[in-house]
Design an enzyme around this catalytic site. Structure first.
Site, PDB file in Angstrom:
ATOM      1  N   ASN A  11      74.505  48.658  28.047  1.00 41.43           N
ATOM      2  CA  ASN A  11      74.339  47.623  27.194  1.00 41.43           C
ATOM      3  C   ASN A  11      72.565  47.624  26.771  1.00 41.43           C
ATOM      4  O   ASN A  11      71.844  47.135  27.730  1.00 41.43           O
ATOM      5  CB  ASN A  11      74.703  46.117  27.881  1.00 41.43           C
ATOM      6  CG  ASN A  11      74.155  44.929  27.096  1.00 41.43           C
ATOM      7  OD1 ASN A  11      73.911  45.099  25.796  1.00 41.43           O
ATOM      8  ND2 ASN A  11      74.457  43.776  27.711  1.00 41.43           N
ATOM      9  N   TRP A  12      72.444  47.885  25.601  1.00 38.33           N
ATOM     10  CA  TRP A  12      70.952  48.074  25.104  1.00 38.33           C
ATOM     11  C   TRP A  12      70.177  46.885  25.015  1.00 38.33           C
ATOM     12  O   TRP A  12      69.152  46.662  24.885  1.00 38.33           O
ATOM     13  CB  TRP A  12      71.010  48.924  23.977  1.00 38.33           C
ATOM     14  CG  TRP A  12      71.187  50.335  24.206  1.00 38.33           C
ATOM     15  CD1 TRP A  12      71.939  50.800  25.236  1.00 38.33           C
ATOM     16  CD2 TRP A  12      70.927  51.352  23.334  1.00 38.33           C
ATOM     17  NE1 TRP A  12      72.147  52.171  25.082  1.00 38.33           N
ATOM     18  CE2 TRP A  12      71.576  52.673  23.772  1.00 38.33           C
ATOM     19  CE3 TRP A  12      70.440  51.705  21.797  1.00 38.33           C
ATOM     20  CZ2 TRP A  12      71.462  54.027  22.769  1.00 38.33           C
ATOM     21  CZ3 TRP A  12      70.411  52.703  21.236  1.00 38.33           C
ATOM     22  CH2 TRP A  12      70.733  53.682  22.023  1.00 38.33           C
ATOM     23  N   LYS A  13      70.857  45.703  24.904  1.00 36.39           N
ATOM     24  CA  LYS A  13      70.678  44.347  24.597  1.00 36.39           C
ATOM     25  C   LYS A  13      69.656  44.348  23.349  1.00 36.39           C
ATOM     26  O   LYS A  13      69.756  45.263  22.386  1.00 36.39           O
ATOM     27  CB  LYS A  13      69.800  43.796  25.838  1.00 36.39           C
ATOM     28  CG  LYS A  13      70.836  43.948  27.095  1.00 36.39           C
ATOM     29  CD  LYS A  13      70.206  42.753  28.120  1.00 36.39           C
ATOM     30  CE  LYS A  13      71.134  43.189  29.366  1.00 36.39           C
ATOM     31  NZ  LYS A  13      70.831  42.329  30.458  1.00 36.39           N
ATOM     32  N   HIS A  37      78.522  37.668  27.065  1.00 37.11           N
ATOM     33  CA  HIS A  37      77.872  38.122  27.981  1.00 37.11           C
ATOM     34  C   HIS A  37      76.723  36.636  28.374  1.00 37.11           C
ATOM     35  O   HIS A  37      76.783  35.896  27.639  1.00 37.11           O
ATOM     36  CB  HIS A  37      76.561  38.966  27.213  1.00 37.11           C
ATOM     37  CG  HIS A  37      75.733  39.503  28.292  1.00 37.11           C
ATOM     38  ND1 HIS A  37      74.562  38.921  28.592  1.00 37.11           N
ATOM     39  CD2 HIS A  37      75.936  40.814  28.882  1.00 37.11           C
ATOM     40  CE1 HIS A  37      73.937  39.765  29.630  1.00 37.11           C
ATOM     41  NE2 HIS A  37      74.648  41.025  29.721  1.00 37.11           N
ATOM     42  N   GLU A  67      74.016  36.268  28.565  1.00 37.78           N
ATOM     43  CA  GLU A  67      72.746  35.783  27.691  1.00 37.78           C
ATOM     44  C   GLU A  67      73.248  35.167  26.367  1.00 37.78           C
ATOM     45  O   GLU A  67      72.621  34.114  25.712  1.00 37.78           O
ATOM     46  CB  GLU A  67      72.026  36.891  27.314  1.00 37.78           C
ATOM     47  CG  GLU A  67      71.150  37.616  28.846  1.00 37.78           C
ATOM     48  CD  GLU A  67      71.079  39.265  28.795  1.00 37.78           C
ATOM     49  OE1 GLU A  67      71.192  39.716  27.742  1.00 37.78           O
ATOM     50  OE2 GLU A  67      70.548  39.679  29.845  1.00 37.78           O
ATOM     51  N   GLU A  95      79.174  39.964  35.794  1.00 35.24           N
ATOM     52  CA  GLU A  95      77.995  40.229  36.093  1.00 35.24           C
ATOM     53  C   GLU A  95      77.364  38.990  36.532  1.00 35.24           C
ATOM     54  O   GLU A  95      77.334  38.021  35.926  1.00 35.24           O
ATOM     55  CB  GLU A  95      77.367  40.290  34.690  1.00 35.24           C
ATOM     56  CG  GLU A  95      78.186  41.755  33.943  1.00 35.24           C
ATOM     57  CD  GLU A  95      77.088  42.433  32.960  1.00 35.24           C
ATOM     58  OE1 GLU A  95      76.468  43.421  33.006  1.00 35.24           O
ATOM     59  OE2 GLU A  95      76.501  41.241  31.976  1.00 35.24           O
ATOM     60  N   GLY A 136      69.035  42.015  35.417  1.00 36.63           N
ATOM     61  CA  GLY A 136      67.643  42.236  35.148  1.00 36.63           C
ATOM     62  C   GLY A 136      66.505  41.798  36.251  1.00 36.63           C
ATOM     63  O   GLY A 136      65.506  41.301  36.024  1.00 36.63           O
ATOM     64  N   SER A 149      71.621  44.958  37.367  1.00 34.74           N
ATOM     65  CA  SER A 149      70.622  45.932  38.391  1.00 34.74           C
ATOM     66  C   SER A 149      71.379  47.096  38.646  1.00 34.74           C
ATOM     67  O   SER A 149      70.879  47.800  39.569  1.00 34.74           O
ATOM     68  CB  SER A 149      69.929  45.103  39.090  1.00 34.74           C
ATOM     69  OG  SER A 149      69.134  44.028  38.717  1.00 34.74           O
ATOM     70  N   GLY A 169      72.511  47.478  32.098  1.00 33.97           N
ATOM     71  CA  GLY A 169      71.296  47.121  31.106  1.00 33.97           C
ATOM     72  C   GLY A 169      70.210  48.115  31.087  1.00 33.97           C
ATOM     73  O   GLY A 169      70.274  49.111  30.536  1.00 33.97           O
ATOM     74  N   GLY A 170      69.267  47.779  32.105  1.00 36.09           N
ATOM     75  CA  GLY A 170      67.699  48.180  31.809  1.00 36.09           C
ATOM     76  C   GLY A 170      68.112  49.781  32.015  1.00 36.09           C
ATOM     77  O   GLY A 170      67.283  50.654  31.200  1.00 36.09           O
TER      78      GLY A 170
HETATM   79  P1  13P Z   1      70.647  45.039  34.182  1.00 38.31           P
HETATM   80  O1  13P Z   1      71.291  46.303  34.376  1.00 38.31           O
HETATM   81  O2  13P Z   1      69.318  45.143  33.205  1.00 38.31           O
HETATM   82  O3  13P Z   1      70.471  44.046  35.143  1.00 38.31           O
HETATM   83  O4  13P Z   1      71.632  44.311  32.873  1.00 38.31           O
HETATM   84  C1  13P Z   1      72.877  43.947  33.119  1.00 38.31           C
HETATM   85  C2  13P Z   1      73.496  43.540  32.070  1.00 38.31           C
HETATM   86  O5  13P Z   1      73.368  42.375  31.795  1.00 38.31           O
HETATM   87  C3  13P Z   1      74.447  44.416  31.244  1.00 38.31           C
HETATM   88  O6  13P Z   1      75.140  43.581  30.421  1.00 38.31           O
END
Ligand code: 13P
Length: 249
Positions: free
Chosen positions: A10-12, A95, A97, A167, A173, A213, A234-235
């Site tokens: 997930n590149w956000k 998500h 967010e 999640e 994050g 994470s 994510g990251g």
């Molecule tokens: P991180 O891997 O950066 O913690 O993000 C997880 C996430 O929200 C994937 O959708």
């Protein structure tokens, strides 16, 4: 039958279209693993160039959101048809967010999940508790509600093809991965919830990811758990590390 693992990035809100193409070029050889489903969920503006850059590879492309109407006066939104026409196979829905910053409710997520199925797009529906909820001991109650409302009106045949991403919000994050036991416990709870709502066959077929994470070091143990069918990353999906996560074995 063993469920195929699905490892999605997930590149956000990261990567311009040209940066996105460069990242696909960099990751292409590193994620060339046919044993798992590899999905890049990218910002809407990156979808077209990423689909093009990923042609002929095992990378499937996903969106990070979608609206639940077909077309019309919804300034700034993206319709399911637009995604399908662009070559999108998956869409991340609900998500945390989007729930936190953009006020998405379980009911909104449900409308989007239904629409995605209608158009043959596989939803990756996210759920997860806050740290406060975990400390209050209501994690599973909260997640069961997210799953039950999110899947309202979804048939068993559709649910079998769906992906749910667990999640925990406190792990996103933060560099704080849930322990393997915590992640497995909740993913098993989600599967039990699906068995209750549908049946054992549906619960056996649906894929449940862990996200929060995930990195190259934690992925092998997490993905080895009985009820964890991969990850939503994510990251670490924005760097070469993602190749190690895809090749976690
Ligand atoms: P991180 O891997 O950066 O913690 O993000 C997880 C996430 O929200 C994937 O959708």
């Amino acid at each position: 039958m063993a469920r195929k693992k699905i490892i999605a990035g997930n590149w956000k809100m990261n990567k311009t279209p040209s940066e996105a193409v460069a990242l696909v070029e960099e990751l292409k050889p590193l994620v060339a693993n046919e044993e798992v489903d590899v999905v890049f969920c990218v910002p809407a503006i990156d979808i077209v160039p990423v689909v093009e850059a990923a042609k002929g590879t095992n990378i499937q492309v996903g969106a990070e959101n979608m609206y639940f109407e077909e077309s019309g006066a919804y300034t700034g939104e993206i319709s399911p048809n637009m995604l399908v026409d662009a070559g999108v196979k998956y869409v991340v829905l609900g998500h945390s967010e989007r729930r936190d910053y953009f006020g998405e409710t379980n009911e909104d997520v449900n409308k989007k999940v239904l629409k995605a199925f209608e158009h043959g797009i596989t939803p990756i529906m996210c759920c997860g508790e806050t740290l406060e909820q975990r400390e209050q001991g209501v994690t599973m109650d909260f997640i069961r509600q997210q799953v039950k409302v999110g899947f309202q009106g979804v048939t068993a045949d559709q649910a079998k093809t769906a992906v749910i991403a667990y999640e925990p919000i406190w792990a996103i994050g933060t560099g704080k991965t849930a322990t393997t036991e915590q992640a497995q416990e909740v993913c098993a709870g989600i599967r039990a919830c699906i068995a209750e709502v549908y049946d054992e066959a549906t619960a056996e077929a649906i894929r449940i990811q862990y996200g929060g994470s995930v990195n190259a070091a934690t992925a092998p143990e997490l993905f080895a758990q009985a009820d964890i069918d991969g990850g939503l990353v994510g990251g670490a999906s924005l760097k070469a590390d993602f190749g190690k996560i895809v090749n976690y074995k």
